[in-house]
Design an enzyme around this catalytic site. Structure first.
Site, PDB file in Angstrom:
ATOM      1  N   LYS A 165       1.013  -1.466  -0.340  1.00 12.29           N
ATOM      2  CA  LYS A 165       0.127  -0.174   0.336  1.00 12.29           C
ATOM      3  C   LYS A 165       0.554   1.479   0.100  1.00 12.29           C
ATOM      4  O   LYS A 165       0.659   2.082  -0.827  1.00 12.29           O
ATOM      5  CB  LYS A 165      -1.021  -0.021   0.882  1.00 12.29           C
ATOM      6  CG  LYS A 165      -1.966  -1.189   1.849  1.00 12.29           C
ATOM      7  CD  LYS A 165      -3.021  -1.535   2.643  1.00 12.29           C
ATOM      8  CE  LYS A 165      -2.241  -1.037   3.583  1.00 12.29           C
ATOM      9  NZ  LYS A 165      -0.995  -2.088   3.927  1.00 12.29           N
TER      10      LYS A 165
ATOM     11  N   ARG B 118       0.177  -8.628  13.288  1.00 12.97           N
ATOM     12  CA  ARG B 118      -0.887  -8.165  12.850  1.00 12.97           C
ATOM     13  C   ARG B 118      -1.703  -8.393  11.159  1.00 12.97           C
ATOM     14  O   ARG B 118      -2.626  -8.038  11.093  1.00 12.97           O
ATOM     15  CB  ARG B 118       0.371  -6.981  11.933  1.00 12.97           C
ATOM     16  CG  ARG B 118       1.073  -6.036  12.868  1.00 12.97           C
ATOM     17  CD  ARG B 118       2.492  -5.452  12.259  1.00 12.97           C
ATOM     18  NE  ARG B 118       2.692  -5.270  11.026  1.00 12.97           N
ATOM     19  CZ  ARG B 118       3.166  -4.843   9.942  1.00 12.97           C
ATOM     20  NH1 ARG B 118       4.013  -5.494  10.790  1.00 12.97           N
ATOM     21  NH2 ARG B 118       3.049  -4.417   9.636  1.00 12.97           N
TER      22      ARG B 118
ATOM     23  N   ARG C 188      11.856  -2.073  10.638  1.00 11.73           N
ATOM     24  CA  ARG C 188      10.744  -1.181  12.163  1.00 11.73           C
ATOM     25  C   ARG C 188      10.363  -2.674  13.052  1.00 11.73           C
ATOM     26  O   ARG C 188      10.537  -3.578  12.464  1.00 11.73           O
ATOM     27  CB  ARG C 188       9.386  -1.164  11.087  1.00 11.73           C
ATOM     28  CG  ARG C 188       8.960   0.323  10.889  1.00 11.73           C
ATOM     29  CD  ARG C 188       7.440   0.576   9.479  1.00 11.73           C
ATOM     30  NE  ARG C 188       6.500  -1.010   9.759  1.00 11.73           N
ATOM     31  CZ  ARG C 188       4.762  -0.145   9.533  1.00 11.73           C
ATOM     32  NH1 ARG C 188       5.378   0.469   8.236  1.00 11.73           N
ATOM     33  NH2 ARG C 188       4.285  -0.899  10.213  1.00 11.73           N
TER      34      ARG C 188
ATOM     35  N   ARG D  27      11.950  -6.140   4.442  1.00 10.65           N
ATOM     36  CA  ARG D  27      11.806  -4.395   4.445  1.00 10.65           C
ATOM     37  C   ARG D  27      12.685  -3.719   5.676  1.00 10.65           C
ATOM     38  O   ARG D  27      12.624  -4.044   6.450  1.00 10.65           O
ATOM     39  CB  ARG D  27      10.341  -4.138   4.479  1.00 10.65           C
ATOM     40  CG  ARG D  27       9.941  -2.070   5.030  1.00 10.65           C
ATOM     41  CD  ARG D  27       8.690  -2.268   5.037  1.00 10.65           C
ATOM     42  NE  ARG D  27       7.093  -2.577   5.885  1.00 10.65           N
ATOM     43  CZ  ARG D  27       6.652  -2.507   6.162  1.00 10.65           C
ATOM     44  NH1 ARG D  27       5.908  -1.690   5.635  1.00 10.65           N
ATOM     45  NH2 ARG D  27       5.601  -2.815   7.177  1.00 10.65           N
TER      46      ARG D  27
HETATM   47  P1  AP5 Z   1       4.565  -1.705   1.987  1.00 13.59           P
HETATM   48  O1  AP5 Z   1       4.111  -0.729   0.897  1.00 13.59           O
HETATM   49  O2  AP5 Z   1       5.572  -1.220   3.283  1.00 13.59           O
HETATM   50  O3  AP5 Z   1       3.150  -2.837   2.293  1.00 13.59           O
HETATM   51  P2  AP5 Z   1       2.545  -1.529   3.214  1.00 13.59           P
HETATM   52  O4  AP5 Z   1       1.533  -2.816   2.376  1.00 13.59           O
HETATM   53  O5  AP5 Z   1       2.323  -0.327   3.138  1.00 13.59           O
HETATM   54  O6  AP5 Z   1       2.754  -2.224   4.144  1.00 13.59           O
HETATM   55  P3  AP5 Z   1       2.667  -1.943   6.291  1.00 13.59           P
HETATM   56  O7  AP5 Z   1       3.198  -2.844   7.393  1.00 13.59           O
HETATM   57  O8  AP5 Z   1       3.327  -0.374   5.846  1.00 13.59           O
HETATM   58  O9  AP5 Z   1       0.913  -1.858   5.940  1.00 13.59           O
HETATM   59  P4  AP5 Z   1       0.947  -1.765   8.026  1.00 13.59           P
HETATM   60  O10 AP5 Z   1      -0.593  -1.623   7.322  1.00 13.59           O
HETATM   61  O11 AP5 Z   1       1.171  -3.135   8.647  1.00 13.59           O
HETATM   62  O12 AP5 Z   1       1.299  -0.714   7.902  1.00 13.59           O
HETATM   63  P5  AP5 Z   1       0.658   0.641   8.714  1.00 13.59           P
HETATM   64  O13 AP5 Z   1       1.907   1.845   8.702  1.00 13.59           O
HETATM   65  O14 AP5 Z   1      -0.198   1.182   8.346  1.00 13.59           O
HETATM   66  O15 AP5 Z   1       6.047  -3.034   1.403  1.00 13.59           O
HETATM   67  C1  AP5 Z   1       6.323  -3.517   1.665  1.00 13.59           C
HETATM   68  C2  AP5 Z   1       7.238  -4.392   1.312  1.00 13.59           C
HETATM   69  O16 AP5 Z   1       7.219  -5.198   0.251  1.00 13.59           O
HETATM   70  C3  AP5 Z   1       8.995  -3.295   1.590  1.00 13.59           C
HETATM   71  O17 AP5 Z   1       9.451  -3.756   1.126  1.00 13.59           O
HETATM   72  C4  AP5 Z   1       8.387  -3.385  -0.430  1.00 13.59           C
HETATM   73  O18 AP5 Z   1       9.726  -3.045  -0.595  1.00 13.59           O
HETATM   74  C5  AP5 Z   1       8.090  -4.753  -0.645  1.00 13.59           C
HETATM   75  N1  AP5 Z   1       7.451  -4.699  -2.368  1.00 13.59           N
HETATM   76  C6  AP5 Z   1       6.042  -3.878  -2.560  1.00 13.59           C
HETATM   77  N2  AP5 Z   1       5.277  -4.422  -3.084  1.00 13.59           N
HETATM   78  C7  AP5 Z   1       6.235  -5.231  -4.216  1.00 13.59           C
HETATM   79  C8  AP5 Z   1       5.696  -5.506  -4.912  1.00 13.59           C
HETATM   80  N3  AP5 Z   1       5.052  -6.003  -5.374  1.00 13.59           N
HETATM   81  N4  AP5 Z   1       7.011  -6.948  -5.004  1.00 13.59           N
HETATM   82  C9  AP5 Z   1       7.869  -6.507  -4.292  1.00 13.59           C
HETATM   83  N5  AP5 Z   1       7.806  -6.261  -2.969  1.00 13.59           N
HETATM   84  C10 AP5 Z   1       7.259  -5.093  -2.461  1.00 13.59           C
HETATM   85  O19 AP5 Z   1       0.740   1.187  10.248  1.00 13.59           O
HETATM   86  C11 AP5 Z   1       1.732   0.102  11.298  1.00 13.59           C
HETATM   87  C12 AP5 Z   1       0.411   0.667  12.186  1.00 13.59           C
HETATM   88  O20 AP5 Z   1       0.247   1.820  13.416  1.00 13.59           O
HETATM   89  C13 AP5 Z   1      -0.706  -0.728  13.229  1.00 13.59           C
HETATM   90  O21 AP5 Z   1      -0.007  -2.154  12.848  1.00 13.59           O
HETATM   91  C14 AP5 Z   1      -1.602  -0.016  14.129  1.00 13.59           C
HETATM   92  O22 AP5 Z   1      -0.699   0.017  15.309  1.00 13.59           O
HETATM   93  C15 AP5 Z   1      -1.292   1.852  13.891  1.00 13.59           C
HETATM   94  N6  AP5 Z   1      -1.983   2.159  12.937  1.00 13.59           N
HETATM   95  C16 AP5 Z   1      -2.285   2.352  11.682  1.00 13.59           C
HETATM   96  N7  AP5 Z   1      -3.243   2.683  11.064  1.00 13.59           N
HETATM   97  C17 AP5 Z   1      -4.287   2.960  11.914  1.00 13.59           C
HETATM   98  C18 AP5 Z   1      -5.111   3.254  12.427  1.00 13.59           C
HETATM   99  N8  AP5 Z   1      -6.407   3.287  10.980  1.00 13.59           N
HETATM  100  N9  AP5 Z   1      -6.052   2.906  13.078  1.00 13.59           N
HETATM  101  C19 AP5 Z   1      -5.449   1.557  13.940  1.00 13.59           C
HETATM  102  N10 AP5 Z   1      -4.010   1.969  13.930  1.00 13.59           N
HETATM  103  C20 AP5 Z   1      -3.258   1.996  12.815  1.00 13.59           C
END
Ligand code: AP5
Length: 216
Positions: free
Chosen positions: A13, A171, A160, A127
């Site tokens: 994402k 998660r 992270r 990552r």
């Molecule tokens: P990346 O693009 O970083 O993946 P992502 O989908 O953004 O994953 P996140 O782990 O950031 O999502 P998340 O939803 O768990 O975390 P968030 O920060 O929102 O890609 C991942 C890896 O794959 C990278 O290394 C990339 O290079 C690689 N990659 C990507 N696409 C690829 C492809 N096609 N082929 C090969 N490699 C690829 O949230 C973190 C924490 O914050 C949560 O756990 C929670 O505690 C809190 N939080 C955030 N938002 C909320 C909310 N709305 N409500 C409550 N808690 C919240």
């Protein structure tokens, strides 16, 4: 253009949203990035959020909604935005719908980036992120030119804390329990589009970019 990105952790994402936001001149709004900035700055909100995030749990709905409410009021959100990581629960989606309704607007689309569990685990465990500018890398799929150093700003790359194996599993559990229901919720509202995120990053990007052109 107002779009929500749904999908499991590691679906890509953040990776896709950064490039799409640049191409289409809209804001990339990531609740995860905003919470991590609060942690880095040592604010009260950051202190509250840290234990939830490090353990792989969600912060309380009111906290996430409050952050988004303030962020959507900023000028750069006027042209449109991609919400990345918000909403995360059905109550958050309901509050977002109400908030947008009060602002006299509505979402255009909820895009579900579909990825399978083995792919997710491999992506998250490899990552790395720049401590300074936040650019996302992967040690195998998207390595930096020089190991441990950001290509863009020379900052240090780090893993992270919630990308450790135990937190990843938690998660994924939380995603299945609390976030997966949003797919049906947006489908019922006729807003859902599914995109294959298991494939090469460039191929997913192409599909998303076409979709964004249709929404423009
Ligand atoms: P990346 O693009 O970083 O993946 P992502 O989908 O953004 O994953 P996140 O782990 O950031 O999502 P998340 O939803 O768990 O975390 P968030 O920060 O929102 O890609 C991942 C890896 O794959 C990278 O290394 C990339 O290079 C690689 N990659 C990507 N696409 C690829 C492809 N096609 N082929 C090969 N490699 C690829 O949230 C973190 C924490 O914050 C949560 O756990 C929670 O505690 C809190 N939080 C955030 N938002 C909320 C909310 N709305 N409500 C409550 N808690 C919240």
């Amino acid at each position: 253009m107002k779009v929500v990105f749904l999908g499991p952790p590691g679906a890509g994402k953040g990776t896709q949203a950064v490039d799409l936001a640049r191409e289409f001149g809209i804001a990339h709004i990531s609740t995860g990035d905003m919470l991590r900035s609060e942690i880095k700055a040592g604010t009260e909100l950051g202190k509250l959020a840290q234990s939830y995030i490090d353990d792989g749990n969600l912060v309380p709905d009111e906290v996430a909604v409050d952050i988004i409410r303030h962020r959507l009021e900023k000028d750069d959100a006027r042209n449109g935005y991609i919400l990345d990581g918000f909403p995360r629960t059905v109550p958050q989606a309901e509050m977002l719908e109400k908030m947008l309704d009060e602002m006299g607007t509505a979402l255009d689309r909820a895009i579900y980036l579909e990825a399978s569990e083995p792919v997710i685990i491999a992506r998250l465990s490899g990552r790395r992120i720049c401590r300074e500018c936040g650019k996302i890398y992967h040690i195998e799929n998207m390595p930096s030119r020089s190991a441990g150093i950001c290509d863009l700003c020379g900052g240090e790359l780090y893993q992270r804390p919630d990308d450790q194996e135990d937190a990843i599993r938690q998660r994924l559990r939380v995603y299945k329990e609390k976030t997966a229901d949003l797919i049906q919720w947006y489908y019922d509202k006729n807003l859902l589009t599914r995109v294959d995120a298991d494939i090469l990053r460039e191929d997913t990007y192409k599909e998303l970019s076409e979709l964004f052109k249709e929404l423009q």
